[in-house]
Design an enzyme around this catalytic site. Sequence first.
Site, PDB file in Angstrom:
ATOM      1  N   GLY A   1     -34.344   9.191 -78.105  1.00  0.00           N
ATOM      2  CA  GLY A   1     -33.260   9.984 -78.679  1.00  0.00           C
ATOM      3  C   GLY A   1     -31.918   9.382 -78.329  1.00  0.00           C
ATOM      4  O   GLY A   1     -31.808   8.170 -78.129  1.00  0.00           O
TER       5      GLY A   1
ATOM      6  N   GLY B   1     -29.653   8.055 -76.245  1.00  0.00           N
ATOM      7  CA  GLY B   1     -29.835   7.531 -74.898  1.00  0.00           C
ATOM      8  C   GLY B   1     -28.823   8.026 -73.892  1.00  0.00           C
ATOM      9  O   GLY B   1     -29.166   8.306 -72.739  1.00  0.00           O
TER      10      GLY B   1
ATOM     11  N   GLY C   1     -29.155   1.829 -73.022  1.00  0.00           N
ATOM     12  CA  GLY C   1     -29.504   3.223 -73.260  1.00  0.00           C
ATOM     13  C   GLY C   1     -30.482   3.733 -72.206  1.00  0.00           C
ATOM     14  O   GLY C   1     -30.574   3.175 -71.113  1.00  0.00           O
TER      15      GLY C   1
ATOM     16  N   THR D   1     -37.146   4.266 -81.137  1.00  0.00           N
ATOM     17  CA  THR D   1     -37.658   3.914 -79.817  1.00  0.00           C
ATOM     18  C   THR D   1     -39.144   4.261 -79.759  1.00  0.00           C
ATOM     19  O   THR D   1     -39.558   5.253 -80.332  1.00  0.00           O
ATOM     20  CB  THR D   1     -36.900   4.726 -78.746  1.00  0.00           C
ATOM     21  OG1 THR D   1     -35.542   4.338 -78.756  1.00  0.00           O
ATOM     22  CG2 THR D   1     -37.483   4.499 -77.355  1.00  0.00           C
TER      23      THR D   1
END
Lengths: 373, 373
Positions: free
Chosen positions: A293, A295, A271, A241
Amino acid sequence: MGKRKLPYRSALAAAARGLNEELQKERGRRCVVASVKLISIGSFCLATIMSLVNSAISAEEPVPPPSGQKKIAFAIHGGAGTIDRSTMTPERERAYHAGLERAVMAGYEILKSGGASLDAVEAAVRVLEDDPLFNAGKGAVFTSAGTNELDASIMNGKTLAAGAVAGVKRIKSPINLARMVMEKSPHVMIAGDGAEAFAKEMGVELVDPKYFFTEERWQALEKLKAEKKETPVSDKDRHGTVGAVALDQAGNLAAATSTGGMTNKRVGRIGDAPVIGAGTYADNRTCAVSATGDGEYFIRVGVARDVSSALEYQNASLGDAAQRTIDKVGQLGGTGGLIAVDKNGNIAMPFNTSGMYRAHISPDGKTVVEIYK
Amino acid sequence: MGKRKLPYRSALAAAARGLNEELQKERGRRCVVASVKLISIGSFCLATIMSLVNSAISAEEPVPPPSGQKKIAFAIHGGAGTIDRSTMTPERERAYHAGLERAVMAGYEILKSGGASLDAVEAAVRVLEDDPLFNAGKGAVFTSAGTNELDASIMNGKTLAAGAVAGVKRIKSPINLARMVMEKSPHVMIAGDGAEAFAKEMGVELVDPKYFFTEERWQALEKLKAEKKETPVSDKDRHGTVGAVALDQAGNLAAATSTGGMTNKRVGRIGDAPVIGAGTYADNRTCAVSATGDGEYFIRVGVARDVSSALEYQNASLGDAAQRTIDKVGQLGGTGGLIAVDKNGNIAMPFNTSGMYRAHISPDGKTVVEIYK
């Protein structure tokens, strides 16, 4: 791109192209990877120095204002997770560094020239979306159905305006569409086909879903399927991400986050990235936050909003608030990290994984690119 | 219904059926509508008494524990908005009262018999989802495309586990599916076709989309389209999101919210109801919150999480925190309300509209149903 006329947009494009070429030559030279240098030092010294490095990271001083300018601050991330030195080749590491440096410079140039924090975070995230190394845009991971479903969100700390898209399959720059949702629709969040219909109305070109195919992400899906895993706990193959946070000369904060989600995710899974308050939050009275991270854990904790609330209600320091929020995620069993900048230009970048692709502008105006703890 | 075995589920169904019949006879008799009685009183007295009524609402004392039992608390809402007395017939008002009373009793019976707050909030929301008067489940409003897209979320204050579905078109009880997402998937939020595919795997029967057709909601869409409105600011024809908050004898908090969204919304638009931290939040250390109103504003403020954060970081009282959060929504230009219960059983139900369909259990164990300010 749509038809919006935004200041600094074309200047940015030119700057990004120029920087790209220049930075390709300089790859790796200016990159600061503190941990690499520390490996050879004994464990006592390592612990001491790491502690100093960590406090520097979690309480980075704001960039001092050049003459006549107000202070600015800028940080980006390319995802947190298990980043294994043993499988990281020097070439690959250089490529990550170069990608992060291109992105952080794209945003920083805008801020330096007096541009808006919103333009800076969008510009940096777009550079990362176009880079196949990161799990957003071009490099998005695959769902369990072998498709790509992208999420993104953006928030304006001055007005608390926000925009998000979820589950889009044909949008080259989800962060750009999220911004259009914020500025050109009465809504905050639009998902799936509805978001693509909105994109068409805005004149955004839809790309063939094949655009998002990358061999590496496909192999990651195949590998996970062979292992028959469908769990949000493991953080392998998902550290990608991307996001950015900025304070501009006008004192406005902004945050942006974009992602392909998690490899082998269920179709339709959303997420934290497009969830305002979880993956993204910005409020001029407090701070701007972009998270990365697991989610599900980040939604449950309400990560981005939690950091802002600690500043709002407790007058906590940004470093303390950000670290405590990541600790909450860890207590639930989640992994990841976040980047945050407060209204005074302080930067925090805590994470509870072995690494987080990240970059920020140091107090003396240098780009600092880091990967490991 | 799925195949989960949950305690109190069948007891609830029987209780709800019995109550339904009994309450039909009692319609209106036990209902408390303070404002109706106040209309004939002079303005000075009105202001004074309203102030007392409001403070009672915003700081309702917890239900005292019956012998050997720990305290419980329960509140529900059926949406906030412009509720116009001039267009409200006595018959219609009685129907709303009866629907709210059925729902609040469905949850309260579970709590009284020692059941879980999660079961209580789900049960109450299901009763409201099945009632065509409320904008959730059966009575969902229409999108601009003439379809129904439903959202819901639920959260367990003990574990911070959460589940949400967004944009489902064939799910009779979105709150039930949200609970399955929480308990039977590794995810928190699943949207659209993916959510329906998950429902099928869980053995949930999909209904024909025609199930959600109601003449009244269709007329509301036609009316809005004739006026060519596509704005989240007006709160007409949208006051119907439903929700519930509960504290059970074990000290566990839970919150649930379900909605059809806003009339004439863009296909794919996601409001606050399925967004954990905006429409729904529950944390045993603080409170449980379910919100209703202009979803976009509620996402931007992060309403449910904001109330919880004020308790967590500032040790604010529930009444103060809840009112301040609704004031923030109002300052941005949004309208709506929320219901909240804290870990001590206090209840708050602030709103900045002319009415909010709501009910709670008073300290002496009576159901209190209210509509207007």
